[in-house]
Motif scaffolding. Sequence first.
Motif, PDB file in Angstrom:
ATOM      1  N   ALA A 126       0.856  -1.183   0.000  1.00 22.90           N
ATOM      2  CA  ALA A 126       0.000   0.000   0.000  1.00 22.90           C
ATOM      3  C   ALA A 126       0.892   1.233   0.000  1.00 22.90           C
ATOM      4  O   ALA A 126       1.681   1.433   0.930  1.00 22.90           O
ATOM      5  N   ALA A 127       0.791   2.056  -1.039  1.00 22.09           N
ATOM      6  CA  ALA A 127       1.683   3.205  -1.211  1.00 22.09           C
ATOM      7  C   ALA A 127       0.866   4.471  -1.392  1.00 22.09           C
ATOM      8  O   ALA A 127      -0.255   4.448  -1.930  1.00 22.09           O
ATOM      9  N   TRP A 128       1.437   5.579  -0.939  1.00 22.14           N
ATOM     10  CA  TRP A 128       0.804   6.892  -1.101  1.00 22.14           C
ATOM     11  C   TRP A 128       1.907   7.934  -1.278  1.00 22.14           C
ATOM     12  O   TRP A 128       2.932   7.894  -0.600  1.00 22.14           O
ATOM     13  N   ARG A 129       1.662   8.875  -2.181  1.00 15.93           N
ATOM     14  CA  ARG A 129       2.617   9.951  -2.433  1.00 15.93           C
ATOM     15  C   ARG A 129       2.337  11.120  -1.502  1.00 15.93           C
ATOM     16  O   ARG A 129       1.188  11.520  -1.324  1.00 15.93           O
ATOM     17  N   LEU A 130       3.395  11.690  -0.908  1.00 15.22           N
ATOM     18  CA  LEU A 130       3.285  12.825   0.001  1.00 15.22           C
ATOM     19  C   LEU A 130       4.167  13.958  -0.507  1.00 15.22           C
ATOM     20  O   LEU A 130       5.246  13.720  -1.073  1.00 15.22           O
ATOM     21  N   ALA A 180       7.895   5.714  -8.689  1.00 21.56           N
ATOM     22  CA  ALA A 180       8.787   6.672  -8.033  1.00 21.56           C
ATOM     23  C   ALA A 180       9.744   7.310  -9.033  1.00 21.56           C
ATOM     24  O   ALA A 180      10.054   8.512  -8.941  1.00 21.56           O
ATOM     25  N   GLU A 181      10.224   6.535  -9.998  1.00 25.56           N
ATOM     26  CA  GLU A 181      11.144   7.099 -10.990  1.00 25.56           C
ATOM     27  C   GLU A 181      10.451   8.125 -11.875  1.00 25.56           C
ATOM     28  O   GLU A 181      11.056   9.131 -12.268  1.00 25.56           O
ATOM     29  N   HIS A 182       9.184   7.895 -12.189  1.00 23.71           N
ATOM     30  CA  HIS A 182       8.453   8.826 -13.045  1.00 23.71           C
ATOM     31  C   HIS A 182       8.302  10.199 -12.390  1.00 23.71           C
ATOM     32  O   HIS A 182       8.356  11.236 -13.070  1.00 23.71           O
ATOM     33  N   HIS A 183       8.127  10.224 -11.067  1.00 22.23           N
ATOM     34  CA  HIS A 183       7.944  11.493 -10.344  1.00 22.23           C
ATOM     35  C   HIS A 183       9.224  11.973  -9.667  1.00 22.23           C
ATOM     36  O   HIS A 183       9.184  12.993  -8.965  1.00 22.23           O
ATOM     37  N   HIS A 184      10.351  11.238  -9.835  1.00 16.88           N
ATOM     38  CA  HIS A 184      11.646  11.622  -9.259  1.00 16.88           C
ATOM     39  C   HIS A 184      11.544  11.776  -7.738  1.00 16.88           C
ATOM     40  O   HIS A 184      11.906  12.795  -7.153  1.00 16.88           O
ATOM     41  N   LEU A 185      11.013  10.743  -7.094  1.00  9.94           N
ATOM     42  CA  LEU A 185      10.792  10.775  -5.652  1.00  9.94           C
ATOM     43  C   LEU A 185      11.546   9.638  -4.971  1.00  9.94           C
ATOM     44  O   LEU A 185      11.840   8.607  -5.588  1.00  9.94           O
ATOM     45  N   VAL A 201      16.298  -2.475  -2.241  1.00 13.43           N
ATOM     46  CA  VAL A 201      17.525  -1.678  -2.190  1.00 13.43           C
ATOM     47  C   VAL A 201      18.363  -1.905  -3.437  1.00 13.43           C
ATOM     48  O   VAL A 201      18.908  -0.956  -4.025  1.00 13.43           O
ATOM     49  N   SER A 202      18.469  -3.162  -3.869  1.00  9.98           N
ATOM     50  CA  SER A 202      19.267  -3.462  -5.055  1.00  9.98           C
ATOM     51  C   SER A 202      18.665  -2.845  -6.309  1.00  9.98           C
ATOM     52  O   SER A 202      19.375  -2.237  -7.126  1.00  9.98           O
ATOM     53  N   MET A 203      17.357  -2.983  -6.483  1.00 13.84           N
ATOM     54  CA  MET A 203      16.705  -2.453  -7.679  1.00 13.84           C
ATOM     55  C   MET A 203      16.657  -0.933  -7.655  1.00 13.84           C
ATOM     56  O   MET A 203      16.795  -0.278  -8.699  1.00 13.84           O
ATOM     57  N   ALA A 204      16.464  -0.333  -6.480  1.00 17.84           N
ATOM     58  CA  ALA A 204      16.435   1.122  -6.386  1.00 17.84           C
ATOM     59  C   ALA A 204      17.803   1.724  -6.674  1.00 17.84           C
ATOM     60  O   ALA A 204      17.912   2.815  -7.242  1.00 17.84           O
ATOM     61  N   ALA A 205      18.872   1.033  -6.276  1.00 16.80           N
ATOM     62  CA  ALA A 205      20.216   1.538  -6.559  1.00 16.80           C
ATOM     63  C   ALA A 205      20.485   1.596  -8.055  1.00 16.80           C
ATOM     64  O   ALA A 205      21.168   2.501  -8.541  1.00 16.80           O
ATOM     65  N   GLU A 206      19.945   0.639  -8.806  1.00 10.31           N
ATOM     66  CA  GLU A 206      20.130   0.660 -10.262  1.00 10.31           C
ATOM     67  C   GLU A 206      19.409   1.830 -10.909  1.00 10.31           C
ATOM     68  O   GLU A 206      19.873   2.383 -11.901  1.00 10.31           O
ATOM     69  N   LEU A 207      18.275   2.222 -10.351  1.00  9.38           N
ATOM     70  CA  LEU A 207      17.499   3.326 -10.916  1.00  9.38           C
ATOM     71  C   LEU A 207      17.853   4.665 -10.289  1.00  9.38           C
ATOM     72  O   LEU A 207      17.293   5.688 -10.695  1.00  9.38           O
ATOM     73  N   GLY A 208      18.737   4.678  -9.292  1.00 11.21           N
ATOM     74  CA  GLY A 208      19.116   5.929  -8.646  1.00 11.21           C
ATOM     75  C   GLY A 208      18.038   6.506  -7.759  1.00 11.21           C
ATOM     76  O   GLY A 208      17.932   7.734  -7.630  1.00 11.21           O
ATOM     77  N   ILE A 209      17.233   5.650  -7.121  1.00 12.56           N
ATOM     78  CA  ILE A 209      16.142   6.104  -6.258  1.00 12.56           C
ATOM     79  C   ILE A 209      16.576   5.954  -4.808  1.00 12.56           C
ATOM     80  O   ILE A 209      16.914   4.853  -4.373  1.00 12.56           O
ATOM     81  N   PRO A 210      16.592   7.036  -4.016  1.00 13.02           N
ATOM     82  CA  PRO A 210      16.962   6.909  -2.599  1.00 13.02           C
ATOM     83  C   PRO A 210      15.902   6.144  -1.814  1.00 13.02           C
ATOM     84  O   PRO A 210      14.708   6.216  -2.122  1.00 13.02           O
ATOM     85  N   VAL A 211      16.345   5.425  -0.803  1.00 13.01           N
ATOM     86  CA  VAL A 211      15.462   4.647   0.061  1.00 13.01           C
ATOM     87  C   VAL A 211      15.689   5.085   1.497  1.00 13.01           C
ATOM     88  O   VAL A 211      16.832   5.114   1.965  1.00 13.01           O
TER      89      VAL A 211
END
Length: 542
Positions: A318-322, A361-366, A407-417
């Motif tokens: 369950a996800a929500w953008r803030l 998250a990548e689409h909105h750069h979040l 964490v592994s997949m987010a690192a490839e896309l440059g998304i902070p966690v």
Amino acid sequence: MSGLRKVAAPFMVPGPSGVAIRTRLGHLSAADEKTLRLIGDHLGSLASRDLKTRCAAGLEHDADAWAERKRALTWESSSRWAGSITKATHDQWALARRGQLAHIQSLEAGISTIEHRLSVPVGEKGTKQGPGGYRSRQEWFAKSRRLHVLEDRLQQVRAAREAGRVCVARGGKRLLNTRHHLEQTGLAEEQWRARWEAGRRFLAADGESGKRYGNETIRVTDDGEVSIKLPAPLAHLANAPHGRYVLTARVSFAHRGEQWADRVTANRAVAYRIHEDTMRGRWYLTASWTIPPVQTVLLAAARDGGLIGFDTNADHLAAWRLDERGNPTGNPRRFFYDLSGTAQHRDAQVRHALIRLLRWAEHHHLAIALEDLDFQAEKTREKHGRRKKFRNLISGMPTARLRARLVSMAAELGIPVIAVDPAYTSRWGAQHWQKPLTGKNRKTTRHDAAAVAIGRRALGHPIRRRTAPPPHDQSDRAGHRTVQARPGTPGREGNRPRIPGPRTRSVPPGRGANAVDQNAQHRPGRSAEHESWRQDSLPLCL
């Protein structure tokens, strides 16, 4: 509030430190498969003997004993094979020690829970601070006997840990116990024997920078040729110079193939492992190497522009953008997965749900915020008692695997966690956000509200919402606001905006100019109360 535990501060999750890719060894000849089994069986027997020696040494093992073990293995294999075997033995022994410590902690938690519930009267209900008593005298008596069993077991495990003894089964304890339940598992003895022998084989070699293609023991060239350095007793099987055996199969890596090719052409270290999947009748080659730590962005930079908070559940995320102020924007999103079936199916379901979340998250750069969950102490038998469905639900949630993959997949896309403390996120989210975010066209679940609470905690905001002022007054009937402006907030003492409409509470005109001047108000602690008193002169008419 004294009963609440302290909430830890959010932190940036570091990126992965290694990479592993796998490909199939297809089109192997019968001679290739026979040779691989002979090499794996021979090295597996050496690994079993070395593990036995290491476990017998216990805590008294030192560098000299390690060198002696390696010399003993070198005579029957090679120096590089011996180094890989001893390193794998140390890793397996250390893993067993960590599991032993976790077992001790689990026993201590169970004993503490039973002692508390035995001290409480039978039938007494529990509170938020602790569980209540047992339901009946019969259950109380059964748990008192179990307490003695756990105490004896804890004493034995502690003694084994102090002596440095561990219990390790090469091939896996679960597969070993399956031998006694072949009818329930539907396996024939020959099938189990094939899986057992495949699990005990050893065909893994560590890489070495500066050597040809990054590995002298299992060498894979940039064009996909696989060759293996044969152990000394099997040197007669060589079909290439210098005691090597070249497989007929050619390999290629579809995932990260360019990175792998760059490493092997530059003679940088790459570790390889070959194993057989007896259920499918296939052979696989796994390549792995270490990577430098990923540069983690600052927490303030990750919070800039808002983030996406998500809550992990048994069947969906369950996800929500803030936004940066902690306000939910848009509608909640749910990424469903099915955790039934085989391990490969469950792993694929989690991976597909995560990639949809990361693409959003990548689409909105979040950035992404998640809970730092650890259910190791939450799924014990003594804590939840008869709630078997709830225990199975918690055990089935892939929290560790989900976080590692994220964490592994987010690192490839440059998304902070960002990881946050999971304390009270579900409870406070449902209390403060579920009802306000529910409307005629949107039904907000408890999990959606928890995602908002996780996101607000990651942004540094309190989970509790700022409520409206009381309807009557500030102290007599409705009380004060639940959240006030902080002392350092700019403009907290400024004039309140003039609200259009009819005036209420008989406030005369002109009082708004002095609303900020606390000294002009007759309130406790203000200078209007402590001014020097001077009596006016008497009127002349008297």
